[in-house]
Scaffold this active site. Structure first.
Site, PDB file in Angstrom:
ATOM      1  N   HIS A   1      19.061   9.036  28.912  1.00 11.25           N
ATOM      2  CA  HIS A   1      20.440   9.364  28.564  1.00 11.25           C
ATOM      3  C   HIS A   1      20.710  10.782  29.065  1.00 11.25           C
ATOM      4  CE1 HIS A   1      24.103  10.001  26.268  1.00 11.25           C
ATOM      5  NE2 HIS A   1      24.041   8.801  25.766  1.00 11.25           N
TER       6      HIS A   1
ATOM      7  N   ASP B   1      19.457  -1.770  25.665  1.00  8.69           N
ATOM      8  CA  ASP B   1      20.598  -1.880  24.758  1.00  8.69           C
ATOM      9  C   ASP B   1      21.864  -2.243  25.541  1.00  8.69           C
ATOM     10  OD1 ASP B   1      20.822   0.578  26.034  1.00  8.69           O
ATOM     11  OD2 ASP B   1      21.407   1.693  24.245  1.00  8.69           O
ATOM     12  N   HIS B   2      22.003  -1.670  26.746  1.00  6.31           N
ATOM     13  CA  HIS B   2      23.134  -1.964  27.632  1.00  6.31           C
ATOM     14  C   HIS B   2      22.799  -1.387  28.990  1.00  6.31           C
ATOM     15  CE1 HIS B   2      24.453   2.259  27.398  1.00  6.31           C
ATOM     16  NE2 HIS B   2      24.199   2.182  26.102  1.00  6.31           N
TER      17      HIS B   2
ATOM     18  N   THR C   1      25.296   1.557  22.717  1.00  2.00           N
ATOM     19  CA  THR C   1      24.047   1.320  22.003  1.00  2.00           C
ATOM     20  C   THR C   1      24.274   0.512  20.730  1.00  2.00           C
ATOM     21  OG1 THR C   1      22.966   3.288  22.876  1.00  2.00           O
ATOM     22  CG2 THR C   1      22.154   2.451  20.787  1.00  2.00           C
TER      23      THR C   1
ATOM     24  N   GLU D   1      17.264   2.784  26.086  1.00  6.59           N
ATOM     25  CA  GLU D   1      18.594   3.297  26.380  1.00  6.59           C
ATOM     26  C   GLU D   1      18.972   3.074  27.845  1.00  6.59           C
ATOM     27  OE1 GLU D   1      22.186   4.961  26.351  1.00  6.59           O
ATOM     28  OE2 GLU D   1      21.010   4.932  24.490  1.00  6.59           O
TER      29      GLU D   1
END
Length: 651
Positions: free
Chosen positions: A459, A511-512, A327, A287
């Site tokens: 996150h 994911d990013h 995501t 994440e």
């Protein structure tokens, strides 16, 4: 009949429907007149617009009044003329009139900009309320606008009062059986519209104006929300379909690849030659792990000692870029290897099962496949997507949600197996323990396995188990990054003791990024992510410096493993001698294609912007160029949208 509609308990309800239909008719006429010179509509087309429009407007009105219809059904007769009912009715009427007046104003302004009914852009605007409110404030005199809508709402309320709409409703005596018939019919009609009437019913003409004017704004809004997409063909630059596919097929042609058919397809057989290896593959999708967090990419914070050590001794991509800012967009890129299409990720869209995913390629090679997630996979449609594409599911879902069905097996991580969790999910350590348990079972079954692992610890709220690292839990992003790195190190320590480790490849990829561009601006540097492949047999440590996308990860891995396979992927082998650096990425609305330093950004209203990208200075300098690169950009996105919509990405 008049006594049922306008001299009964339902007088207010049916009067509202009439006002709504008249108002909607006026708005539709205003939209038609504002674009009439461009529409090229025949008389029959105009009749169709108003006929189909009335059909959709009725559906919207039934939706709006359905809860009020249920209220009127259940309200006892002795309360019909009570203060409670009077207040409740006045408040309901005032609020719904106010809301639909605002929605009609929004439709008119939206049409002025896009000449379209509400679509995914309007849904997207709900996500970026700050920007939208400020834009409205700068574009219109808000006090006058709000005051005008309030006055119009009050005027309609006054008309209702003068026509004794309220008093007729309050003083009526409508038997329960009659109420049951009326309310039941309205609720059934609303339900029938929702279940049976697709917004595409209005799209039967080749004239886009005819299609859009036939729709209802509110109905289109919820259809866009449900479908999570923006029609590429209506809003973005196009070239001929034959030319688009020819460009993409030429671009995807690599050494050892052969197309399996002619025309509108990218399916091809890829022969890599040599001895194929069949290791287990575990992909850890981390994440929000920006490349800038790693020391290998210039950070001096020393937050990632484990990842920096791994980067120096394994296969490392130094110039990989994420395709999006969420995501589910990263999941789409890493599982389907396609450019992002307008709207939300394919992970969240209808008809996204049985696709030619990377998992399908592993299935053809005899692998079991599992999706591991530390949160509840019902969120963002993850479980539905992976489950309908052949993955078993392991997640932290507390229960099966209504309508949630899987053809594959779902395992819920139990309370006893969790030592720490927050709102987003369990700690990465607990998730990795679940991966180890699953890997042990697959190993005992004697089958190679492929695992797609999605973490959550990096996150917000950035909380994690206490005492693991020297940064207090919940203190910010730095602590979450440090814990993420620590948990990966602990995972690798544990699996090195497993009998299956020596034949297991580990992929670590983001994911990013943690900080991404806004919805309308694309900053290339905000998509730069780390990616590394660990424990590849017979492959020495190497740095892959070519600029590439997430969609290129698996074609490159399959090359390194010596696989022959059938590909329906847009990703390319970065190590191929003919590879030309390029990336694809986007937001909800804007789509970017960069080849070497030439950057093309496609946007709604057929907008095409071109830039030269200076990576050293992180500058995107506007530059006018056309020709091959612009056409390549359009071709990639146009064909990717076409293949998904028309079933070309299915098995």
């Amino acid at each position: 009949m008049q006594s049922i509609f306008f001299k009964s308990r339902y007088t207010v309800l049916f009067s509202f429907i009439v006002v709504f239909l008249i108002s909607s008719l006026l708005v539709r006429s205003q939209l038609l007149l504002s674009s009439f010179a461009k529409t090229e509509l025949s008389f029959l087309s105009i009749l169709k617009i108003y006929g189909m429009g009335l059909f959709f407007d009725l559906g919207v009105s039934f939706f709006i009044v359905s809860t009020y219809a249920l209220y009127l059904l259940l309200l006892p007769q002795k309360w019909n003329n009570s203060v409670f009912n009077r207040v409740a009715t006045y408040v309901w009427v005032f609020l719904v009139i106010l809301i639909f007046m605002f929605s009609f104003f929004a439709e008119i302004t939206f049409w002025q900009e896009f000449e379209s009914r509400f679509n995914f852009i309007a849904v997207d605007y709900l996500i970026y309320t700050y920007e939208v409110i400020n834009n409205i404030n700068e574009s219109y005199p808000l006090p006058i606008l709000i005051g005008g809508i309030l006055l119009l709402t009050a005027f309609i309320m006054y008309i209702f009062y003068r026509k004794k709409v309220f008093s007729k409703s309050f003083e009526s005596r409508t038997p329960f059986v009659k109420r049951l018939i009326i309310s039941g019919s309205i609720i059934l009609l609303a339900f029938g519209y929702g279940m049976l009437v697709n917004n595409s019913l209005a799209e039967g003409s080749s004239n886009r104006y005819e299609n859009e004017l036939s729709k209802a704004g509110v109905y289109s809004f919820f259809a866009a929300f449900k479908n999570n997409e923006l029609n590429y063909n209506d809003f973005y630059s196009l070239i001929g379909k034959k030319e688009a596919y020819a460009i993409v097929r030429k671009d995807l042609k690599e050494q050892g690849s052969t197309y399996l058919s002619e025309g509108n397809s990218i399916r091809r057989k890829i022969l890599n030659g040599g001895q194929a290896e069949k290791p287990n593959v575990i992909m850890i999708t981390v994440e929000s792990l920006s490349a800038e967090f790693l020391g290998r990419f210039g950070s001096t914070s020393k937050l990632t000692p484990v990842l920096d050590s791994l980067a120096a001794t394994n296969v490392l991509f130094t110039n990989m870029f994420a395709t999006g800012t969420r995501t589910v967009r990263g999941m789409e890129a890493l599982s389907l290897c396609v450019p992002p299409t307008p709207g939300s990720s394919i992970v969240r869209r209808p008809n996204n099962g049985e696709l030619t995913t990377v998992g399908h390629i592993f299935e053809q090679a005899g692998y079991s496949r599992t999706f591991f997630y530390g949160g509840d996979g019902y969120f963002d449609n993850m479980n539905q997507y992976f489950g309908s594409n052949g993955f078993d599911i392991v997640d932290r879902g507390k229960k099966v949600m209504v309508g949630e069905t899987y053809k594959t097996k779902r395992t819920i991580i139990t309370d006893e197996q969790v030592h720490f969790e927050n709102a987003w999910g369990i700690s990465d350590e607990d998730l990795y323990d679940a991966v180890i348990r699953g890997s042990d079972l697959d190993y005992k079954a004697g089958k190679p396995f492929y695992s797609f692992v999605m973490t959550t610890s990096n996150h917000r709220p950035f909380t994690y188990p206490a005492g693991k690292i020297n940064i207090p839990s919940g203190s910010g992003r730095d602590g979450a990054v440090r814990y993420t790195d620590y948990a990966i190190g602990e995972f690798l320590k544990k699996i090195r003791q497993k009998p299956w480790f020596s034949n297991t490849v580990i992929i670590i990829v983001a994911d990013h990024c943690a900080s991404s561009a806004g919805k309308n601006e694309i900053d290339i540097s905000k998509y730069h992510i780390p990616c590394m492949i660990l424990n590849l047999k017979n492959v020495p440590a190497k740095t892959i410096e070519e600029t590439c996308s997430q969609i290129d990860l698996y074609p490159t891995l399959f090359k390194l493993m010596g696989w022959d396979y059938e590909s329906n992927l847009y990703g390319k082998d970065v190590l191929d001698a003919g590879y030309v650096p390029r990336i694809v990425l986007g937001t909800y609305q804007k789509l970017a294609y960069m080849k070497k330093d030439s950057l093309v950004i496609l946007g709604p209203q057929q907008k095409t912007e071109t830039f030269l990208y200076n990576r050293d200075k992180n500058e995107q300098v506007p530059a006018k160029f056309s020709g091959p690169v612009v056409k390549e950009a359009i071709a990639n996105y146009q064909t990717a949208y076409d293949l998904f919509k028309n079933g070309g990405l299915h098995w």
